[in-house]
Design a protein around this motif. Structure first.
Motif: not given
Length: 401
Positions: A34-37, A59-61, A88-92, A100-102
């Motif tokens: 639904e929300q990504g990731g 990122l590991r997934a 999801f990771a690319r967008r947020y 890259w944020v934590f």
């Protein structure tokens, strides 16, 4: 009595653990369509405990589902999951400066910014494996952009943070050289780029000539920036599972460079740390030790976490394949028996992650409050590859009383 077990039988066990229990757990409980990731603050029964999304886990997934596609079987469903998490990771996943944020919340709003250079490392790792599956220029470009940014940070010690274990001023961490040795190597292999490959080798040499201390034969987690030892509890910290994981990185890297001396050295370090970390009373691998025999600085030092055991399974099989040494097979048998008798969760699949010294489950947070699809599935993917190559041979790899 001792029984003979075929590598082909072990291959079947590991494939079943991967494909019938581990991967189905994540597909059933964790993909946030639904929300990504992917949701990784999750209990052993699949219950979502928190919807926050640590970028490490995202990122590991990406790496894991891409690696399943690349190394196990080209199932479109696995690649779809990898792409979904990537989107999801690319967008947020990055701040306004491209770092890259934590952590973000379920919707992608930043909860904790770029407090860990390790997130950049796992980004390169996951993006490289996804690019290996798709060849997409956008994914490669993002991996290269991250590589360039990280290289500039690494050239300026003190310019980056290392959450969840902050670095004191004037100190560097084995984990940084370790992770970037591997991820630079993998990106260099993908692109056939000698400059990036050399950057990976440079980080590997940092592991082998600085953090590996020849006088004790141990890998220290922290050093002064000038490579001198730190005479403090933190400076004496040795994490056997981390050293073992690091050394299989070294074997894979130095195989490319055809450096047999380094490969042999890495195998010897695996042997040293599995013996050093093994609990002779209760079995299993201690999380951490103090090299001087004192009280370890590392939190939960006497615990038996799942990840050192998953890393040791692959490292020992790889060391055996490289050398044919009986010690590697004997230690593999010990680790296999402990791991498969303590961590699997038969009802739900996957493995429980945190046991105390006696093997009892505990719930306190260690490092991050996550259960993510990385150490276990990566080990199973790589173990199946080695066991596939070794199949047909019969060795004493299990003991039954």
């Amino acid at each position: 009595m001792q029984i003979k077990v075929r590598f082909s039988d072990l291959l079947a066990i590991y494939r079943a653990e991967l494909l019938e229990r581990t991967v189905p757990f994540w597909l059933a409980h964790a993909i946030d369509w639904e929300q990504g990731g992917i949701l990784t603050c999750i209990a052993d029964d699949g219950k979502v405990l928190n919807s926050d999304k640590y970028m490490w886990s995202q990122l590991r997934a990406i790496w894991t589902f891409s690696a399943l596609y690349n190394h196990i079987e080209q199932r479109q469903a696995w690649l779809n999951v990898a792409r979904h998490i990537y989107d999801f990771a690319r967008r947020y996943g990055r701040d306004g400066d491209g770092n890259w944020v934590f952590a973000v919340n379920a919707q992608g709003d930043v909860l904790e910014g770029a407090t860990s250079i390790y997130a950049g490392g796992f980004a390169i790792y996951g993006l490289t494996e996804l690019a290996r599956a798709t060849g997409e220029a956008e994914v490669i470009d993002l991996a290269l952009e991250t590589y360039d940014k990280v290289q500039k940070q690494l050239a300026r010690p003190g310019s980056y943070q290392t959450a969840p274990y902050p670095l004191p001023e004037g100190v560097k961490a084995h984990g940084v050289a370790m992770i970037f040795s591997l991820v630079f190597h993998e990106l260099g292999l993908l692109l056939n780029d000698e400059t990036i490959l050399a950057a990976g080798r440079q980080q590997a040499e940092e592991v082998m000539t600085a953090f590996l201390r020849p006088e004790q034969g141990l890998v220290y987690e922290y050093l002064h920036l000038d490579n001198s030892a730190i005479d403090s509890p933190q400076g004496r910290a040795v994490v056997p599972g981390h050293a073992i994981e690091s050394m299989w990185f070294m074997i894979q890297i130095y195989e490319h460079w055809r450096d047999q001396a380094r490969i042999d050295e890495a195998a010897a370090v695996i042997r040293r740390h599995i013996a050093y970390g093994w609990d002779e009373e209760y079995g299993g691998i201690f999380l951490a030790r103090d090299s001087a025999g004192g009280e370890p600085w590392w939190p939960f030092a006497d615990s038996k976490l799942w990840w050192p055991h998953t890393e040791a399974l692959y490292a020992l099989l790889l060391a055996y394949e490289q050398s044919g040494a009986e010690w590697a097979l004997e230690w593999y048998s010990n680790v296999h028996d402990y791991a498969f008798s303590h961590y699997p969760v038969p009802i739900y699949g996957e493995w429980t992650q945190k046991l105390d010294r006696q093997g009892k489950k505990f719930t306190q947070t260690v490092a991050l409050p996550v259960k993510d699809p990385f150490h276990l599935p990566r080990s199973l993917v790589y173990c199946t590859a080695v066991l596939g190559r070794l199949s047909g041979k019969t060795q004493s790899v299990a003991t039954v009383l």
